[in-house]
Design a protein around this motif. Structure first.
Motif, PDB file in Angstrom:
ATOM      1  N   ASP A 137       0.499  -1.637  -0.166  1.00 36.54           N
ATOM      2  CA  ASP A 137       0.244  -0.095   0.024  1.00 36.54           C
ATOM      3  C   ASP A 137       0.862   1.513  -0.071  1.00 36.54           C
ATOM      4  O   ASP A 137       0.585   2.188   0.723  1.00 36.54           O
ATOM      5  CB  ASP A 137      -1.286  -0.340   1.700  1.00 36.54           C
ATOM      6  N   GLY A 138       1.860   1.075  -0.616  1.00 35.16           N
ATOM      7  CA  GLY A 138       2.811   2.533  -1.015  1.00 35.16           C
ATOM      8  C   GLY A 138       3.889   2.616   0.044  1.00 35.16           C
ATOM      9  O   GLY A 138       4.948   3.097  -0.571  1.00 35.16           O
ATOM     10  N   GLN A 139       4.031   1.603   1.232  1.00 33.43           N
ATOM     11  CA  GLN A 139       4.898   1.899   2.307  1.00 33.43           C
ATOM     12  C   GLN A 139       6.189   0.882   2.086  1.00 33.43           C
ATOM     13  O   GLN A 139       5.472  -0.603   1.638  1.00 33.43           O
ATOM     14  CB  GLN A 139       4.349   1.479   3.415  1.00 33.43           C
ATOM     15  N   GLY A 140       7.111   2.080   1.380  1.00 29.99           N
ATOM     16  CA  GLY A 140       8.381   0.825   0.469  1.00 29.99           C
ATOM     17  C   GLY A 140       9.788  -0.162   1.700  1.00 29.99           C
ATOM     18  O   GLY A 140       8.894   0.676   3.139  1.00 29.99           O
ATOM     19  N   GLU A 141      10.639  -0.015   1.196  1.00 30.86           N
ATOM     20  CA  GLU A 141      11.669  -1.243   2.023  1.00 30.86           C
ATOM     21  C   GLU A 141      11.339  -1.708   3.055  1.00 30.86           C
ATOM     22  O   GLU A 141      11.884  -1.460   3.972  1.00 30.86           O
ATOM     23  CB  GLU A 141      12.644   0.209   2.500  1.00 30.86           C
ATOM     24  N   ILE A 142      10.281  -2.763   2.257  1.00 28.12           N
ATOM     25  CA  ILE A 142       9.941  -3.866   3.459  1.00 28.12           C
ATOM     26  C   ILE A 142      10.700  -5.376   2.674  1.00 28.12           C
ATOM     27  O   ILE A 142      10.453  -5.342   1.054  1.00 28.12           O
ATOM     28  CB  ILE A 142       8.503  -4.595   3.077  1.00 28.12           C
ATOM     29  N   THR A 143      11.244  -5.730   3.564  1.00 27.96           N
ATOM     30  CA  THR A 143      12.223  -7.315   3.020  1.00 27.96           C
ATOM     31  C   THR A 143      11.275  -8.337   2.699  1.00 27.96           C
ATOM     32  O   THR A 143      11.405  -9.427   2.086  1.00 27.96           O
ATOM     33  CB  THR A 143      13.547  -6.975   3.967  1.00 27.96           C
ATOM     34  N   GLU A 144      10.553  -8.551   4.351  1.00 25.98           N
ATOM     35  CA  GLU A 144       9.588  -8.987   4.079  1.00 25.98           C
ATOM     36  C   GLU A 144       8.082  -9.303   4.871  1.00 25.98           C
ATOM     37  O   GLU A 144       7.676  -8.750   5.720  1.00 25.98           O
ATOM     38  CB  GLU A 144      10.464 -10.475   5.662  1.00 25.98           C
ATOM     39  N   PRO A 145       7.673  -9.028   3.128  1.00 27.65           N
ATOM     40  CA  PRO A 145       5.391  -8.982   3.789  1.00 27.65           C
ATOM     41  C   PRO A 145       5.172  -9.316   4.105  1.00 27.65           C
ATOM     42  O   PRO A 145       4.103  -9.621   4.683  1.00 27.65           O
ATOM     43  CB  PRO A 145       5.450  -8.172   2.436  1.00 27.65           C
ATOM     44  N   VAL A 146       5.645 -10.925   4.500  1.00 29.31           N
ATOM     45  CA  VAL A 146       4.313 -12.071   5.109  1.00 29.31           C
ATOM     46  C   VAL A 146       3.912 -11.503   6.097  1.00 29.31           C
ATOM     47  O   VAL A 146       5.039 -11.674   7.518  1.00 29.31           O
ATOM     48  CB  VAL A 146       5.143 -13.039   5.039  1.00 29.31           C
TER      49      VAL A 146
END
Length: 447
Positions: A137-146
């Protein structure tokens, strides 16, 4: 006999083919159970150009590994390289049907499958789709979204592409040698698995794998693969130059390179001479080690400059892309004397030679920790990782069965009560029995 903890790495190189059988010991280190080597005939610059010879070489290596280990093998994780390999960056996204549910592995698989639909050039195929960073939802720099909530899941991918014909030829050679192709892995990624530490990948590092026919590059930053490249030169070109420059046969040129060769000409004095036997009664040839080093140096400089150009293309001079851990050199070519010093001189970056011994069990044969086995060890490690995932899924299966039984219990009880009320009739299958049969059928099909 089934071995669900044993894997096989098959490195099909230009100079040699290595089959490595191994498993993890109780300390998580790799225990090599058997290794087989064969001279690689029919492979040129990482690409199969003679099917029959390649099959024979693979069979020789595999038979030797089986003889040493006493274990019959059926599947192998195979490395791929060659000048047809290229990589690109790609961004893609999916819109999730239900944003009230958390993101799971199925969502990531769906996003990855979408990237596999990318239209490639004629005759090309995607080998790897490697996620770099995610956005939810536009929030960046995520390495693990699970485990996160979100409606739109997007990611940047590093996509590795190769020629369909080359991949199919390798597949055919493996099958004809009596093996199943469990997985195909880009060779620099396998080598990186074997010789790089998590800290180096985090800090930023360039891995240079100098093989016989190709020199492979893999760049990592923040623990993620950022750039890959295959340069169509390797140790064999150096041998060819020595052969031409000194007017000797290839076997002698290879021995000269490995025993007396140096990448730094200044190391040898003018009066250091090596004598080479002449052919069939001819006088022996005398070659100065200084001249030998000059021939080697000219070609090695060319290879390193090509690799350095790729590192520049990645943009290592930018502050966010800085390679703090410098360069790690591995592969058979890394055994050349004074190569580390020459790499540091040309690139101005810290460097070290990468050995796969950190991941090997303590009692392993010392020769296996040579840089020339880095790819084979990495492929074996990849295979063991796949096995771990499969075994974890199998372990979850009984839990799923229990959950389904629990969910069906009220219906089973209801059916049983109704049967009690009715007059005795010929035995009728319960809902549970029907479900059990269906579940069995499902498992049989899955196999």
């Amino acid at each position: 006999m089934e071995h669900n903890d044993i894997s096989v790495g098959l490195d099909i190189g230009t100079t040699k083919i290595v089959a490595m059988i191994g498993r993890r010991n109780e300390y998580g280190k790799i225990e090599i159970l058997g290794i087989g080597k064969a001279k690689s005939l029919g492979v040129h610059r990482g690409v199969v150009n003679n099917i029959t010879q390649t099959i024979q070489s693979i069979q020789m290596a595999v038979d030797e590994a089986i003889a040493v280990s006493g274990i019959k093998i059926t599947d192998a994780v195979v490395g791929i390289a060659g000048q047809h390999i290229r990589s690109l960056q790609h961004s893609d996204y999916i819109t999730r049907a239900n944003s009230e549910q958390v993101i799971d592995d199925d969502d990531l698989d769906m996003l990855e499958k979408q990237v596999h639909k990318l239209v490639m050039l004629p005759g090309e195929e995607i080998i790897h789709v490697l996620p770099q960073e995610f956005k939810v939802d536009g929030q960046g720099e995520i390495t693990e979204p699970v485990g996160m909530y979100g409606g739109r899941l997007e990611a940047n991918f590093h996509v590795v592409v190769g020629q369909v014909s080359s991949i199919r030829n390798i597949g055919r050679c493996i099958k004809s040698a009596g093996l199943n192709l469990a997985e195909i892995t880009l060779e620099p990624l396998a080598s990186a698995e074997a010789v790089l530490s998590a800290e180096e990948k985090e800090a930023g590092v360039a891995l240079i794998d100098i093989g016989g026919g190709t020199t492979d590059l893999a760049i990592f930053k923040n623990g993620i693969i950022r750039h890959t490249a295959v340069i169509p030169f390797g140790g064999n070109v150096i041998t060819e130059d020595i052969k031409e420059g000194c007017s000797i046969i290839e076997k002698q040129a290879e021995l000269l390179k490995t025993r007396f060769g140096s990448a730094w000409p200044g190391e040898n004095k003018d009066n250091e001479i090596v004598s080479i036997p002449g052919l069939r009664g001819r006088d022996p040839k005398e070659i100065t080690l200084k001249n030998l080093s000059k021939i080697i140096n000219a070609r090695v400089v060319e290879i390193i400059e090509q690799v350095f150009l790729e590192i520049k293309n990645y943009g290592y001079e930018e502050s966010k892309k800085k390679l703090i851990a410098g360069i790690v050199i591995t592969g058979g070519g890394a055994q050349l004397k004074h190569l580390k010093q020459l790499v540091e001189y040309i690139t101005g970056m810290d460097s070290r030679i990468g050995y796969p011994n950190e991941n090997l069990a303590g009692d392993s044969d010392e020769s296996l920790s040579s840089p020339q086995y880095a790819t084979a060890v990495g492929l074996l490690m990849n295979g063991l990782k796949q096995l771990d995932k499969e075994n974890a899924k199998l372990a979850e299966q009984p839990k799923l069965e229990e959950e389904v039984i629990e969910q069906n219990e009220p219906e089973i009880e209801k059916v049983e009560e109704e049967e009690k009320e009715e007059e005795p009739k010929p035995p009728k299958k319960t809902l549970f029995e029907k479900w059990g049969e269906k579940f069995k059928e499902f498992l049989d099909n899955a196999e």
